[in-house]
Design a protein around this motif. Structure first.
Motif, PDB file in Angstrom:
ATOM      1  N   GLY A 147       5.184 145.667 128.553  1.00 38.13           N
ATOM      2  CA  GLY A 147       6.274 145.079 129.309  1.00 38.13           C
ATOM      3  C   GLY A 147       7.046 146.061 130.161  1.00 38.13           C
ATOM      4  O   GLY A 147       7.985 145.675 130.851  1.00 38.13           O
ATOM      5  N   GLY A 148       6.658 147.343 130.138  1.00 40.55           N
ATOM      6  CA  GLY A 148       7.369 148.352 130.908  1.00 40.55           C
ATOM      7  C   GLY A 148       6.994 148.328 132.379  1.00 40.55           C
ATOM      8  O   GLY A 148       6.243 147.470 132.851  1.00 40.55           O
ATOM      9  N   GLY A 149       7.507 149.319 133.120  1.00 40.48           N
ATOM     10  CA  GLY A 149       7.298 149.346 134.554  1.00 40.48           C
ATOM     11  C   GLY A 149       5.845 149.391 134.968  1.00 40.48           C
ATOM     12  O   GLY A 149       5.434 148.716 135.914  1.00 40.48           O
ATOM     13  N   VAL A 150       5.034 150.204 134.273  1.00 43.65           N
ATOM     14  CA  VAL A 150       3.590 150.247 134.554  1.00 43.65           C
ATOM     15  C   VAL A 150       2.891 149.086 133.866  1.00 43.65           C
ATOM     16  O   VAL A 150       1.926 148.526 134.384  1.00 43.65           O
ATOM     17  N   GLY A 151       3.402 148.693 132.724  1.00 50.10           N
ATOM     18  CA  GLY A 151       2.769 147.638 131.947  1.00 50.10           C
ATOM     19  C   GLY A 151       2.695 146.307 132.665  1.00 50.10           C
ATOM     20  O   GLY A 151       1.708 145.574 132.529  1.00 50.10           O
ATOM     21  N   VAL A 152       3.728 145.972 133.458  1.00 49.73           N
ATOM     22  CA  VAL A 152       3.700 144.673 134.130  1.00 49.73           C
ATOM     23  C   VAL A 152       2.555 144.600 135.129  1.00 49.73           C
ATOM     24  O   VAL A 152       1.974 143.533 135.360  1.00 49.73           O
ATOM     25  N   PHE A 153       2.203 145.740 135.718  1.00 40.08           N
ATOM     26  CA  PHE A 153       1.058 145.780 136.627  1.00 40.08           C
ATOM     27  C   PHE A 153      -0.254 145.805 135.855  1.00 40.08           C
ATOM     28  O   PHE A 153      -1.186 145.059 136.170  1.00 40.08           O
ATOM     29  N   THR A 154      -0.328 146.676 134.837  1.00 40.98           N
ATOM     30  CA  THR A 154      -1.571 146.823 134.080  1.00 40.98           C
ATOM     31  C   THR A 154      -1.979 145.510 133.435  1.00 40.98           C
ATOM     32  O   THR A 154      -3.151 145.114 133.473  1.00 40.98           O
ATOM     33  N   THR A 155      -1.021 144.833 132.835  1.00 38.98           N
ATOM     34  CA  THR A 155      -1.313 143.569 132.151  1.00 38.98           C
ATOM     35  C   THR A 155      -1.865 142.534 133.127  1.00 38.98           C
ATOM     36  O   THR A 155      -2.894 141.900 132.876  1.00 38.98           O
ATOM     37  N   GLN A 156      -1.178 142.357 134.240  1.00 36.10           N
ATOM     38  CA  GLN A 156      -1.615 141.326 135.187  1.00 36.10           C
ATOM     39  C   GLN A 156      -2.937 141.675 135.856  1.00 36.10           C
ATOM     40  O   GLN A 156      -3.794 140.806 136.058  1.00 36.10           O
ATOM     41  N   LEU A 157      -3.136 142.946 136.188  1.00 35.93           N
ATOM     42  CA  LEU A 157      -4.407 143.353 136.807  1.00 35.93           C
ATOM     43  C   LEU A 157      -5.563 143.176 135.832  1.00 35.93           C
ATOM     44  O   LEU A 157      -6.668 142.770 136.224  1.00 35.93           O
ATOM     45  N   ALA A 158      -5.317 143.468 134.551  1.00 33.18           N
ATOM     46  CA  ALA A 158      -6.366 143.270 133.544  1.00 33.18           C
ATOM     47  C   ALA A 158      -6.707 141.795 133.403  1.00 33.18           C
ATOM     48  O   ALA A 158      -7.885 141.424 133.282  1.00 33.18           O
ATOM     49  N   ARG A 159      -5.691 140.947 133.427  1.00 31.78           N
ATOM     50  CA  ARG A 159      -5.946 139.506 133.339  1.00 31.78           C
ATOM     51  C   ARG A 159      -6.701 139.009 134.569  1.00 31.78           C
ATOM     52  O   ARG A 159      -7.619 138.191 134.460  1.00 31.78           O
ATOM     53  N   LEU A 160      -6.342 139.507 135.740  1.00 35.55           N
ATOM     54  CA  LEU A 160      -7.067 139.130 136.952  1.00 35.55           C
ATOM     55  C   LEU A 160      -8.521 139.593 136.907  1.00 35.55           C
ATOM     56  O   LEU A 160      -9.398 138.955 137.500  1.00 35.55           O
ATOM     57  N   ALA A 161      -8.771 140.683 136.185  1.00 35.38           N
ATOM     58  CA  ALA A 161     -10.140 141.179 136.040  1.00 35.38           C
ATOM     59  C   ALA A 161     -10.928 140.397 134.997  1.00 35.38           C
ATOM     60  O   ALA A 161     -12.128 140.631 134.821  1.00 35.38           O
ATOM     61  N   GLY A 162     -10.257 139.487 134.274  1.00 35.94           N
ATOM     62  CA  GLY A 162     -10.940 138.637 133.318  1.00 35.94           C
ATOM     63  C   GLY A 162     -10.817 139.040 131.871  1.00 35.94           C
ATOM     64  O   GLY A 162     -11.429 138.419 130.995  1.00 35.94           O
ATOM     65  N   ALA A 163     -10.014 140.074 131.590  1.00 41.22           N
ATOM     66  CA  ALA A 163      -9.872 140.535 130.210  1.00 41.22           C
ATOM     67  C   ALA A 163      -8.802 139.745 129.467  1.00 41.22           C
ATOM     68  O   ALA A 163      -7.842 139.258 130.063  1.00 41.22           O
ATOM     69  N   ARG A 164      -8.984 139.623 128.174  1.00 40.54           N
ATOM     70  CA  ARG A 164      -7.915 139.150 127.290  1.00 40.54           C
ATOM     71  C   ARG A 164      -7.016 140.337 127.010  1.00 40.54           C
ATOM     72  O   ARG A 164      -7.503 141.456 126.786  1.00 40.54           O
ATOM     73  N   VAL A 165      -5.690 140.139 127.038  1.00 38.29           N
ATOM     74  CA  VAL A 165      -4.756 141.240 126.845  1.00 38.29           C
ATOM     75  C   VAL A 165      -3.854 140.960 125.657  1.00 38.29           C
ATOM     76  O   VAL A 165      -3.231 139.894 125.562  1.00 38.29           O
ATOM     77  N   ILE A 166      -3.793 141.918 124.742  1.00 39.18           N
ATOM     78  CA  ILE A 166      -2.810 141.928 123.668  1.00 39.18           C
ATOM     79  C   ILE A 166      -1.845 143.058 124.003  1.00 39.18           C
ATOM     80  O   ILE A 166      -2.259 144.216 124.174  1.00 39.18           O
ATOM     81  N   GLY A 167      -0.551 142.724 124.152  1.00 41.75           N
ATOM     82  CA  GLY A 167       0.415 143.716 124.591  1.00 41.75           C
ATOM     83  C   GLY A 167       1.463 144.012 123.550  1.00 41.75           C
ATOM     84  O   GLY A 167       2.050 143.093 122.973  1.00 41.75           O
ATOM     85  N   THR A 168       1.724 145.299 123.307  1.00 37.53           N
ATOM     86  CA  THR A 168       2.763 145.656 122.344  1.00 37.53           C
ATOM     87  C   THR A 168       4.122 145.680 123.016  1.00 37.53           C
ATOM     88  O   THR A 168       4.266 145.977 124.200  1.00 37.53           O
ATOM     89  N   GLY A 169       5.141 145.377 122.227  1.00 41.34           N
ATOM     90  CA  GLY A 169       6.518 145.407 122.700  1.00 41.34           C
ATOM     91  C   GLY A 169       7.464 145.142 121.556  1.00 41.34           C
ATOM     92  O   GLY A 169       7.035 144.993 120.399  1.00 41.34           O
ATOM     93  N   SER A 170       8.735 145.068 121.854  1.00 41.90           N
ATOM     94  CA  SER A 170       9.717 144.733 120.827  1.00 41.90           C
ATOM     95  C   SER A 170       9.660 143.230 120.559  1.00 41.90           C
ATOM     96  O   SER A 170       9.061 142.456 121.311  1.00 41.90           O
ATOM     97  N   ALA A 171      10.319 142.811 119.494  1.00 39.44           N
ATOM     98  CA  ALA A 171      10.329 141.390 119.157  1.00 39.44           C
ATOM     99  C   ALA A 171      10.978 140.561 120.261  1.00 39.44           C
ATOM    100  O   ALA A 171      10.600 139.419 120.511  1.00 39.44           O
ATOM    101  N   THR A 172      11.939 141.164 120.980  1.00 40.59           N
ATOM    102  CA  THR A 172      12.644 140.428 122.023  1.00 40.59           C
ATOM    103  C   THR A 172      11.853 140.338 123.326  1.00 40.59           C
ATOM    104  O   THR A 172      12.261 139.633 124.250  1.00 40.59           O
ATOM    105  N   SER A 173      10.733 141.049 123.414  1.00 48.48           N
ATOM    106  CA  SER A 173       9.957 141.065 124.655  1.00 48.48           C
ATOM    107  C   SER A 173       8.838 140.029 124.676  1.00 48.48           C
ATOM    108  O   SER A 173       8.102 139.927 125.658  1.00 48.48           O
ATOM    109  N   ALA A 174       8.713 139.253 123.613  1.00 49.46           N
ATOM    110  CA  ALA A 174       7.566 138.351 123.484  1.00 49.46           C
ATOM    111  C   ALA A 174       7.441 137.382 124.655  1.00 49.46           C
ATOM    112  O   ALA A 174       6.359 137.204 125.226  1.00 49.46           O
TER     113      ALA A 174
END
Length: 314
Positions: free
Chosen positions: A164-191
């Motif tokens: 959910g961090g500054g780089v994470g918001v890009f990495t997560t979405q780009l990975a999803r666009l590439a077709g990968a399933r993404v499990i992302g770590t974060g705090s409980a409030t970031s779900a």
């Protein structure tokens, strides 16, 4: 285009935390041969900004000498073009990076430079506002470089530490666009924020490996650690080979680290195009006027912001 005689710039005379940052009026820089000058509208903050200026030893590693500026990502409008420049004209909207000098009313960029040497500039696509454009360069290039290391795609289950961090918001979405399933770590409030990016949230900390196993009983196939090295260890514990693990902020023997400077040519233009097309969303967590730079850096350096922090200069 009307030219201003005022040039505010964030500068520091000593290395340290947010308390050393000062907004000053300095002479307006002039574009020389092969250069353009940009009237900066917005500047995005990145962890590297305050990391580079945190102490003298780190600053020296990045080639910084005092007094120096602050901030790297910028977006604005070209207002002066030096001799020999053919790729840009006054009035062009641009974005890019100028290492540790971007938070200023005006910044001079080498038309053929790099972020670290002379700065770089890219045309801002129609439909992308300056605040958003000012968040793209460092985080986007770093995300692209990290994904190139692990080569996540269809059939992959990718664990992203700090999704959910500054780089994470890009990495997560780009990975999803590439077709990968993404499990992302974060705090409980970031779900909720992680779900909005397309990730399946999991709380970091002790017991992470067990929580990931519960989410992905068939295992994970790749991992990117955007925060430190804890995710690396969990990925190894879950059987991910080292060649499919990368870091950006920590060094681990046997693991290839990713650096935005090594992003493939055209990667940032592709990312900007995805934003313009509405396929990639950049959450902006907060904006601050330049005279509140210390408060902005304090917020960003706390590492609990979901999205990007932007400084307004207009």
């Amino acid at each position: 285009m009307q030219q201003s005689s005022v040039n505010r710039a964030v500068q520091l005379d000593s290395f340290g935390g947010p308390e050393v940052l000062t907004v000053r009026e300095v002479p307006v820089p002039q574009a020389g041969p092969g250069q353009i000058r940009v009237r900066v509208a917005a500047a995005g903050l990145n962890p590297m900004d305050w990391f580079m200026t945190s102490d003298a030893e780190t600053g020296k590693r990045f080639g910084l000498s005092l007094p120096c500026g602050f901030g790297t990502d910028y977006a604005g409008v070209v207002d002066q073009v030096g001799a020999g420049v053919t790729g840009f004209a006054a009035g062009d909207r641009v974005f890019g990076g100028a290492m540790s000098r971007a938070i200023a009313d005006h910044v001079v960029i080498d038309a053929g430079g790099t972020i670290a040497v002379g700065g770089d500039a890219h045309r801002t696509p129609e439909g992308v506002d300056d605040r958003t454009a000012a968040t793209l360069t460092i985080a986007g290039c770093t995300a692209a470089a990290a994904l190139a290391v692990v080569q996540a795609g269809p059939g992959d289950t990718l664990l992203i530490g700090g999704a959910g961090g500054g780089v994470g918001v890009f990495t997560t979405q780009l990975a999803r666009l590439a077709g990968a399933r993404v499990i992302g770590t974060g705090s409980a409030t970031s779900a909720d924020a992680l779900r909005a990016l397309g990730a399946e949230p999991v709380v970091y900390g002790d017991g992470l490996a067990d929580r990931v196993r519960a989410l992905a009983p068939d295992g994970i196939t790749a991992a990117i650690d955007l925060f430190g090295t804890d995710t690396v260890q969990v990925a190894r514990d879950l059987g991910v080979p080292d060649k499919r693990i990368t870091t950006i902020a920590g060094l681990v023997d046997g693991i290839t680290s990713a650096n935005g400077a090594n992003a493939a040519p055209g990667a940032i233009e592709e990312i900007a195009g995805l934003v313009a097309a509405g396929r990639l969303r950049v959450p902006i967590a907060a904006t601050f006027p330049v005279d509140q730079i210390r408060a902005a850096v304090e917020l960003q350096s706390g590492r609990h912001v979901h999205g990007k922090v932007v400084i307004d200069l207009l």
